[in-house]
Design a protein around this motif. Structure first.
Motif, PDB file in Angstrom:
ATOM      1  N   GLY A  40       0.823  -1.206   0.000  1.00  0.00           N
ATOM      2  CA  GLY A  40       0.000   0.000   0.000  1.00  0.00           C
ATOM      3  C   GLY A  40       0.856   1.254   0.000  1.00  0.00           C
ATOM      4  O   GLY A  40       0.560   2.226  -0.710  1.00  0.00           O
ATOM      5  N   LEU A  41       1.913   1.239   0.795  1.00  0.00           N
ATOM      6  CA  LEU A  41       2.828   2.378   0.822  1.00  0.00           C
ATOM      7  C   LEU A  41       3.474   2.588  -0.540  1.00  0.00           C
ATOM      8  O   LEU A  41       3.566   3.726  -1.036  1.00  0.00           O
ATOM      9  CB  LEU A  41       3.899   2.145   1.888  1.00  0.00           C
ATOM     10  CG  LEU A  41       5.006   3.198   2.003  1.00  0.00           C
ATOM     11  CD1 LEU A  41       4.429   4.576   2.276  1.00  0.00           C
ATOM     12  CD2 LEU A  41       5.996   2.802   3.097  1.00  0.00           C
ATOM     13  N   ASP A  42       3.909   1.502  -1.164  1.00  0.00           N
ATOM     14  CA  ASP A  42       4.520   1.615  -2.496  1.00  0.00           C
ATOM     15  C   ASP A  42       3.518   2.172  -3.512  1.00  0.00           C
ATOM     16  O   ASP A  42       3.889   2.961  -4.397  1.00  0.00           O
ATOM     17  CB  ASP A  42       5.018   0.249  -2.964  1.00  0.00           C
ATOM     18  CG  ASP A  42       6.212  -0.239  -2.140  1.00  0.00           C
ATOM     19  OD1 ASP A  42       6.871   0.607  -1.506  1.00  0.00           O
ATOM     20  OD2 ASP A  42       6.470  -1.457  -2.150  1.00  0.00           O
ATOM     21  N   LYS A  43       2.252   1.764  -3.381  1.00  0.00           N
ATOM     22  CA  LYS A  43       1.228   2.296  -4.288  1.00  0.00           C
ATOM     23  C   LYS A  43       1.102   3.803  -4.138  1.00  0.00           C
ATOM     24  O   LYS A  43       1.041   4.543  -5.130  1.00  0.00           O
ATOM     25  CB  LYS A  43      -0.129   1.642  -3.990  1.00  0.00           C
ATOM     26  CG  LYS A  43      -0.289   0.222  -4.477  1.00  0.00           C
ATOM     27  CD  LYS A  43      -1.693  -0.275  -4.131  1.00  0.00           C
ATOM     28  CE  LYS A  43      -1.902  -1.703  -4.540  1.00  0.00           C
ATOM     29  NZ  LYS A  43      -3.272  -2.180  -4.218  1.00  0.00           N
ATOM     30  N   VAL A  44       1.029   4.256  -2.898  1.00  0.00           N
ATOM     31  CA  VAL A  44       0.860   5.694  -2.658  1.00  0.00           C
ATOM     32  C   VAL A  44       2.038   6.469  -3.232  1.00  0.00           C
ATOM     33  O   VAL A  44       1.861   7.522  -3.863  1.00  0.00           O
ATOM     34  CB  VAL A  44       0.709   5.971  -1.148  1.00  0.00           C
ATOM     35  CG1 VAL A  44       0.725   7.472  -0.888  1.00  0.00           C
ATOM     36  CG2 VAL A  44      -0.586   5.366  -0.629  1.00  0.00           C
ATOM     37  N   ILE A  45       3.260   5.972  -3.046  1.00  0.00           N
ATOM     38  CA  ILE A  45       4.438   6.645  -3.596  1.00  0.00           C
ATOM     39  C   ILE A  45       4.352   6.687  -5.123  1.00  0.00           C
ATOM     40  O   ILE A  45       4.662   7.703  -5.756  1.00  0.00           O
ATOM     41  CB  ILE A  45       5.734   5.939  -3.152  1.00  0.00           C
ATOM     42  CG1 ILE A  45       5.840   5.920  -1.624  1.00  0.00           C
ATOM     43  CG2 ILE A  45       6.952   6.621  -3.765  1.00  0.00           C
ATOM     44  CD1 ILE A  45       5.749   7.274  -0.985  1.00  0.00           C
TER      45      ILE A  45
ATOM     46  N   GLU B 194      -6.210   8.409 -13.431  1.00  0.00           N
ATOM     47  CA  GLU B 194      -7.487   7.807 -13.825  1.00  0.00           C
ATOM     48  C   GLU B 194      -7.321   6.354 -14.249  1.00  0.00           C
ATOM     49  O   GLU B 194      -8.110   5.479 -13.856  1.00  0.00           O
ATOM     50  CB  GLU B 194      -8.109   8.611 -14.960  1.00  0.00           C
ATOM     51  CG  GLU B 194      -9.499   8.122 -15.353  1.00  0.00           C
ATOM     52  CD  GLU B 194     -10.187   9.063 -16.317  1.00  0.00           C
ATOM     53  OE1 GLU B 194     -11.389   8.860 -16.582  1.00  0.00           O
ATOM     54  OE2 GLU B 194      -9.536  10.002 -16.814  1.00  0.00           O
ATOM     55  N   SER B 195      -6.304   6.069 -15.044  1.00  0.00           N
ATOM     56  CA  SER B 195      -6.098   4.687 -15.495  1.00  0.00           C
ATOM     57  C   SER B 195      -5.737   3.778 -14.323  1.00  0.00           C
ATOM     58  O   SER B 195      -6.126   2.600 -14.288  1.00  0.00           O
ATOM     59  CB  SER B 195      -5.002   4.633 -16.559  1.00  0.00           C
ATOM     60  OG  SER B 195      -3.771   5.100 -16.040  1.00  0.00           O
ATOM     61  N   LEU B 196      -5.015   4.323 -13.341  1.00  0.00           N
ATOM     62  CA  LEU B 196      -4.675   3.533 -12.161  1.00  0.00           C
ATOM     63  C   LEU B 196      -5.906   3.253 -11.312  1.00  0.00           C
ATOM     64  O   LEU B 196      -6.026   2.176 -10.718  1.00  0.00           O
ATOM     65  CB  LEU B 196      -3.617   4.270 -11.325  1.00  0.00           C
ATOM     66  CG  LEU B 196      -2.264   4.515 -11.996  1.00  0.00           C
ATOM     67  CD1 LEU B 196      -1.354   5.281 -11.055  1.00  0.00           C
ATOM     68  CD2 LEU B 196      -1.624   3.193 -12.406  1.00  0.00           C
ATOM     69  N   ALA B 197      -6.809   4.215 -11.255  1.00  0.00           N
ATOM     70  CA  ALA B 197      -8.045   4.019 -10.485  1.00  0.00           C
ATOM     71  C   ALA B 197      -8.876   2.884 -11.073  1.00  0.00           C
ATOM     72  O   ALA B 197      -9.454   2.073 -10.347  1.00  0.00           O
ATOM     73  CB  ALA B 197      -8.856   5.304 -10.453  1.00  0.00           C
ATOM     74  N   ASP B 198      -8.936   2.825 -12.405  1.00  0.00           N
ATOM     75  CA  ASP B 198      -9.739   1.790 -13.053  1.00  0.00           C
ATOM     76  C   ASP B 198      -9.176   0.391 -12.833  1.00  0.00           C
ATOM     77  O   ASP B 198      -9.924  -0.585 -12.819  1.00  0.00           O
ATOM     78  CB  ASP B 198      -9.840   2.076 -14.554  1.00  0.00           C
ATOM     79  CG  ASP B 198     -10.614   3.347 -14.856  1.00  0.00           C
ATOM     80  OD1 ASP B 198     -11.435   3.752 -14.009  1.00  0.00           O
ATOM     81  OD2 ASP B 198     -10.381   3.959 -15.919  1.00  0.00           O
ATOM     82  N   SER B 199      -7.862   0.300 -12.672  1.00  0.00           N
ATOM     83  CA  SER B 199      -7.238  -1.008 -12.549  1.00  0.00           C
ATOM     84  C   SER B 199      -6.899  -1.389 -11.107  1.00  0.00           C
ATOM     85  O   SER B 199      -6.396  -2.487 -10.864  1.00  0.00           O
ATOM     86  CB  SER B 199      -5.949  -1.051 -13.382  1.00  0.00           C
ATOM     87  OG  SER B 199      -5.022  -0.069 -12.937  1.00  0.00           O
ATOM     88  N   GLU B 200      -7.180  -0.500 -10.153  1.00  0.00           N
ATOM     89  CA  GLU B 200      -6.852  -0.767  -8.751  1.00  0.00           C
ATOM     90  C   GLU B 200      -7.745  -1.883  -8.195  1.00  0.00           C
ATOM     91  O   GLU B 200      -8.971  -1.771  -8.200  1.00  0.00           O
ATOM     92  CB  GLU B 200      -7.028   0.506  -7.915  1.00  0.00           C
ATOM     93  CG  GLU B 200      -6.896   0.312  -6.421  1.00  0.00           C
ATOM     94  CD  GLU B 200      -5.560  -0.271  -6.020  1.00  0.00           C
ATOM     95  OE1 GLU B 200      -5.555  -1.182  -5.175  1.00  0.00           O
ATOM     96  OE2 GLU B 200      -4.524   0.164  -6.556  1.00  0.00           O
ATOM     97  N   PRO B 201      -7.147  -2.984  -7.721  1.00  0.00           N
ATOM     98  CA  PRO B 201      -7.968  -4.115  -7.250  1.00  0.00           C
ATOM     99  C   PRO B 201      -8.588  -3.906  -5.866  1.00  0.00           C
ATOM    100  O   PRO B 201      -9.606  -4.531  -5.552  1.00  0.00           O
ATOM    101  CB  PRO B 201      -6.962  -5.278  -7.225  1.00  0.00           C
ATOM    102  CG  PRO B 201      -5.631  -4.617  -7.026  1.00  0.00           C
ATOM    103  CD  PRO B 201      -5.710  -3.293  -7.718  1.00  0.00           C
ATOM    104  N   GLU B 202      -7.974  -3.081  -5.026  1.00  0.00           N
ATOM    105  CA  GLU B 202      -8.462  -2.909  -3.658  1.00  0.00           C
ATOM    106  C   GLU B 202      -9.599  -1.885  -3.643  1.00  0.00           C
ATOM    107  O   GLU B 202      -9.418  -0.738  -4.033  1.00  0.00           O
ATOM    108  CB  GLU B 202      -7.310  -2.440  -2.778  1.00  0.00           C
ATOM    109  CG  GLU B 202      -7.483  -2.771  -1.313  1.00  0.00           C
ATOM    110  CD  GLU B 202      -8.313  -1.712  -0.610  1.00  0.00           C
ATOM    111  OE1 GLU B 202      -9.344  -2.091  -0.009  1.00  0.00           O
ATOM    112  OE2 GLU B 202      -7.958  -0.529  -0.679  1.00  0.00           O
ATOM    113  N   PRO B 203     -10.814  -2.269  -3.228  1.00  0.00           N
ATOM    114  CA  PRO B 203     -11.988  -1.400  -3.357  1.00  0.00           C
ATOM    115  C   PRO B 203     -11.851  -0.054  -2.668  1.00  0.00           C
ATOM    116  O   PRO B 203     -12.255   0.979  -3.224  1.00  0.00           O
ATOM    117  CB  PRO B 203     -13.124  -2.225  -2.727  1.00  0.00           C
ATOM    118  CG  PRO B 203     -12.669  -3.639  -2.830  1.00  0.00           C
ATOM    119  CD  PRO B 203     -11.180  -3.595  -2.684  1.00  0.00           C
ATOM    120  N   PHE B 204     -11.299  -0.018  -1.471  1.00  0.00           N
ATOM    121  CA  PHE B 204     -11.196   1.242  -0.722  1.00  0.00           C
ATOM    122  C   PHE B 204     -10.268   2.216  -1.432  1.00  0.00           C
ATOM    123  O   PHE B 204     -10.602   3.395  -1.614  1.00  0.00           O
ATOM    124  CB  PHE B 204     -10.689   0.960   0.690  1.00  0.00           C
ATOM    125  CG  PHE B 204     -10.744   2.152   1.604  1.00  0.00           C
ATOM    126  CD1 PHE B 204     -11.927   2.497   2.246  1.00  0.00           C
ATOM    127  CD2 PHE B 204      -9.615   2.925   1.834  1.00  0.00           C
ATOM    128  CE1 PHE B 204     -11.978   3.600   3.097  1.00  0.00           C
ATOM    129  CE2 PHE B 204      -9.656   4.023   2.672  1.00  0.00           C
ATOM    130  CZ  PHE B 204     -10.838   4.361   3.308  1.00  0.00           C
TER     131      PHE B 204
END
Length: 246
Positions: free
Chosen positions: A77-82, A97-107
Motif C-alpha cells: 500500500g505504501l509503495d502504491k501511494v508513492i 485515472e487509469s490507475l483508479a480503473d485497474s486498482e484491485p483494492e476497493p477502498f
C-alpha cells in the motif's frame, strides 16, 4: 491461510481429548448427542433472538476471516501511494485515472476515483472516513456476536447439566438410566465452558484484531491520498506513512 488459527483449534481439541485419555477416560465419554443439542442449539437460539438480521449475516460472512483473513499488505500500500504521488507530479491528478480503473483494492479504488473526479481533498477525506467508520463499526458489531455467544454458552451448559440431574433424580429407581443422565449433566457443562473459552471468545478477539488492522491500513491510505492531492513530496509522504507500519 492463517496457520496460527488452525494450530490453535487443533491444539484446543487435542488438549481436551488428550487430557481425558491421560485420565483414563475414553473418547466416547466426551461425545454426547443430547448435551451437544442443548448447548449448541440453545446458544444459537439465544444469539438469533438477540441479534438483528444484518449483523447476524455479517457475522457469518466474516467468520471465515479466522482462517482466511482479508489480504492486507501495508508495504505494498505504501509503495502504491508513492507511485501515485510520482505519477500525479508528472501528469497531474488526471494521470491517476487509469490507475483508479485497474486498482484491485476497493477502498483505494474509490479514493482514487473520487480524487480524479476533481473533489476537494477535504471532501475526499470525508467520503473515505465515513466508509471507514461505518465498515469498522459494522464488523465490530459482527465480532461481538461471537463474544455474546461465548457469554451464553456456559450458561446453556449449566441448563443442560440441571436437565441431566433432573433426569437422574426422577429415575433413581432405575439404575440403567442414571449413567446417561449424569453423563449429559457433566458433558453439557464441559461443552458450554469449552466452546466459550476455546473457540467463541478467541474468535471474537481475533476478528476485532483483524478489523482494527484493516482500519489502520485504510487510515494510511486516506493520509496517503490526501498527501497526493496536496502535491506533497514523495519522500515526505513515505516518511510519514511509515509510521503506520510500526
Amino acid at each position: 491461510m492463517d496457520i496460527l488459527s488452525l494450530i490453535g483449534v487443533v491444539l484446543a481439541f487435542a488438549a481436551i481429548l488428550g487430557g481425558n485419555l491421560l485420565e483414563g477416560g475414553t473418547l466416547a465419554m466426551l461425545f454426547n448427542g443430547p448435551a451437544a443439542i442443548i448447548v449448541i442449539g440453545g446458544t444459537l437460539a439465544a444469539i438469533i433472538i438477540q441479534t438483528p438480521r444484518p449483523v447476524l449475516v455479517r457475522a457469518g460472512k466474516i467468520f471465515g476471516w479466522i482462517f482466511m483473513p482479508p489480504y492486507l499488505a501495508p508495504e505494498e500500500g505504501l509503495d502504491k501511494v508513492i507511485g501515485w504521488s510520482l505519477r500525479s507530479r508528472k501528469e497531474g491528478l488526471l494521470g491517476l485515472e487509469s490507475l483508479a480503473d485497474s486498482e484491485p483494492e476497493p477502498f483505494a479504488r474509490k479514493g482514487l476515483q473520487v480524487l480524479v473526479d476533481g473533489s476537494e481533498p477535504e471532501a475526499v477525506r470525508a467520503i473515505l472516513e465515513v466508509e471507514l467508520e461505518f465498515g469498522e463499526e459494522r464488523d465490530l458489531d459482527a465480532a461481538r456476536v461471537f463474544e455474546a455467544m461465548g457469554g451464553y454458552s456456559p450458561t446453556i451448559g449449566i441448563i443442560g447439566a440441571v436437565m441431566g440431574l433432573i433426569q437422574v433424580m426422577t429415575n433413581l429407581e432405575d439404575p440403567a438410566t442414571l449413567g446417561s443422565g449424569i453423563a449429559t449433566a457433566f458433558v453439557a457443562t464441559i461443552y458450554g465452558v469449552a466452546f466459550a473459552n476455546l473457540l467463541l471468545f478467541p474468535i471474537a478477539s481475533k476478528l476485532r484484531s483483524l478489523v482494527r488492522q484493516r482500519s489502520r491500513y485504510q487510515e494510511m491510505m486516506i493520509d496517503g491520498l490526501m498527501a497526493v492531492a496536496e502535491g506533497e513530496n514523495p519522500r515526505s509522504i513515505e516518511l510519514r506513512l511509515r509510521g503506520y507500519l510500526q
